[in-house]
Write a protein that holds these residues in place. Structure first.
Motif, PDB file in Angstrom:
ATOM      1  N   ALA A  94       0.816  -1.215   0.000  1.00  0.00           N
ATOM      2  CA  ALA A  94       0.000   0.000   0.000  1.00  0.00           C
ATOM      3  C   ALA A  94       0.848   1.262   0.000  1.00  0.00           C
ATOM      4  O   ALA A  94       0.382   2.322  -0.395  1.00  0.00           O
ATOM      5  CB  ALA A  94      -0.940   0.001   1.192  1.00  0.00           C
ATOM      6  N   ALA A  95       2.075   1.140   0.450  1.00  0.00           N
ATOM      7  CA  ALA A  95       2.948   2.316   0.501  1.00  0.00           C
ATOM      8  C   ALA A  95       3.559   2.663  -0.843  1.00  0.00           C
ATOM      9  O   ALA A  95       4.088   3.756  -1.024  1.00  0.00           O
ATOM     10  CB  ALA A  95       4.054   2.093   1.536  1.00  0.00           C
ATOM     11  N   ASP A  96       3.483   1.736  -1.810  1.00  0.00           N
ATOM     12  CA  ASP A  96       4.070   1.991  -3.132  1.00  0.00           C
ATOM     13  C   ASP A  96       3.075   2.766  -3.995  1.00  0.00           C
ATOM     14  O   ASP A  96       2.637   2.297  -5.061  1.00  0.00           O
ATOM     15  CB  ASP A  96       4.447   0.673  -3.806  1.00  0.00           C
ATOM     16  N   ILE A  97       2.726   3.948  -3.542  1.00  0.00           N
ATOM     17  CA  ILE A  97       1.598   4.678  -4.145  1.00  0.00           C
ATOM     18  C   ILE A  97       1.861   5.014  -5.611  1.00  0.00           C
ATOM     19  O   ILE A  97       1.014   4.781  -6.476  1.00  0.00           O
ATOM     20  CB  ILE A  97       1.298   5.955  -3.327  1.00  0.00           C
ATOM     21  N   SER A  98       3.028   5.559  -5.915  1.00  0.00           N
ATOM     22  CA  SER A  98       3.324   5.932  -7.300  1.00  0.00           C
ATOM     23  C   SER A  98       3.362   4.703  -8.203  1.00  0.00           C
ATOM     24  O   SER A  98       2.855   4.724  -9.330  1.00  0.00           O
ATOM     25  CB  SER A  98       4.660   6.677  -7.378  1.00  0.00           C
ATOM     26  N   ALA A  99       3.964   3.633  -7.706  1.00  0.00           N
ATOM     27  CA  ALA A  99       4.046   2.409  -8.506  1.00  0.00           C
ATOM     28  C   ALA A  99       2.674   1.820  -8.764  1.00  0.00           C
ATOM     29  O   ALA A  99       2.385   1.318  -9.867  1.00  0.00           O
ATOM     30  CB  ALA A  99       4.935   1.386  -7.799  1.00  0.00           C
TER      31      ALA A  99
END
Length: 310
Positions: free
Chosen positions: A1-6
């Motif tokens: 969930a923290a890989d927002i840009s990806a």
């Protein structure tokens, strides 16, 4: 969930997200404006079919009549290597008497010179009298698309389809100005407004709206009118299943800007198995349906086989 840009890039690029991430530029999936326009398209196509059936006439008659009872078709496929592409495309010519074929290029090959070698092999195998189109699916950068055009400048291509991402209409215009190959695009575009911009920016020679993505038959006819007003041509993208394909037949029959119909020769059961009718190409030509509505009957057995029980 923290890989927002990806995650955003994954959702935008769809099935090509891994290739896009490694290549460092976007390669968006079809209908990037979202499912809302695709849903509108489905409803629109269904309504035209219902209207035609209720009146007992084919849809092309409701669109203003047809200009021919048969139209030229091109065989759409071409994924093989340089060593095998000639044989693959020759098999298309033999299967339906096609006079034109389309092959894939772009990110699937990596560097432009690999695609160019495949194109040169195709031209050598088919000779000068067969039209060859190439489709990069929007996966080149502007620089690589221009390199590719120079590498195949002596192959007499009928068109170069989606050389760069559809979002870069100015870049597509730059590619068009860099060579003498007609530029075709539009399968990733939704609504007439996007095609208006393509025309105004002089980004394309051939419009390719997909009836299942662009806004349905209603919007595709408006897009055809824009093409005609700018003296451009219309060749709809027709891979999104049988309702889309049959819609394309009626659109092409009624539009003054149309000149060729895409015919999928790849594994595409959503076109070839979903309906009872057999749509055959003979001497490179497709017959325009005469039956009421869009002219196809859903194969209920196929639906049963793929139905999800809840």
């Amino acid at each position: 969930a923290a890989d927002i840009s990806a995650v955003w890039e994954m959702l935008y690029n769809g099935v090509r997200h891994e290739k896009a991430a490694m290549s460092g530029h976007a390669m968006p999936e079809l209908s990037r404006r979202g499912l809302s326009i695709a849903a509108i398209s489905a409803v629109d196509i269904a309504l035209w079919d219902i209207l035609g059936k209720s009146l007992g006439v084919p849809v092309w008659k409701l669109l203003g009549g047809r200009k021919a009872d048969r139209l030229p078709a091109y065989a759409s496929g071409g994924w093989e290597s340089a060593e095998k592409i000639g044989g693959q495309l020759q098999s298309y010519l033999a299967s339906g008497g096609f006079k034109a074929v389309k092959m894939r290029v772009g990110a699937m090959d990596g560097a432009p010179y690999v695609s160019a070698a495949r194109v040169r092999a195709a031209r050598k195998a088919l000779g000068p009298s067969v039209d060859i189109m190439v489709d990069a699916h929007g996966t080149y950068t502007v620089a690589d698309a221009k390199r590719f055009i120079q590498l195949v400048r002596d192959c007499d291509l009928a068109w170069f389809e989606e050389p760069v991402i559809a979002d870069d209409k100015a870049g597509m215009a730059e590619v068009r100005a860099a060579g003498n190959v007609p530029i075709a695009t539009g399968e990733s575009e939704a609504t007439r407004f996007a095609f208006r911009d393509l025309a105004v920016l002089r980004s394309a020679d051939i419009f390719q709206p997909d009836p299942a993505f662009c806004g349905g038959i209603t919007e595709a006819m408006r897009i055809g009118a824009i093409a005609s007003a700018f003296n451009l041509r219309l060749a709809p993208h027709l891979w999104a299943g049988a309702p889309c394909f049959f819609s394309g037949l009626h659109i092409c029959a009624a539009s003054p800007a149309s000149f060729v119909v895409e015919y999928s020769v790849g594994a595409n059961p959503m076109i070839h198995d979903l309906v009872e009718e057999t749509v055959a190409v003979k001497d490179g030509m497709l017959e325009i349906p005469d039956k009421p509505g869009l002219g196809f009957t859903i194969n209920e057995r196929v639906l049963e086989n793929h139905a999800q029980r809840l």
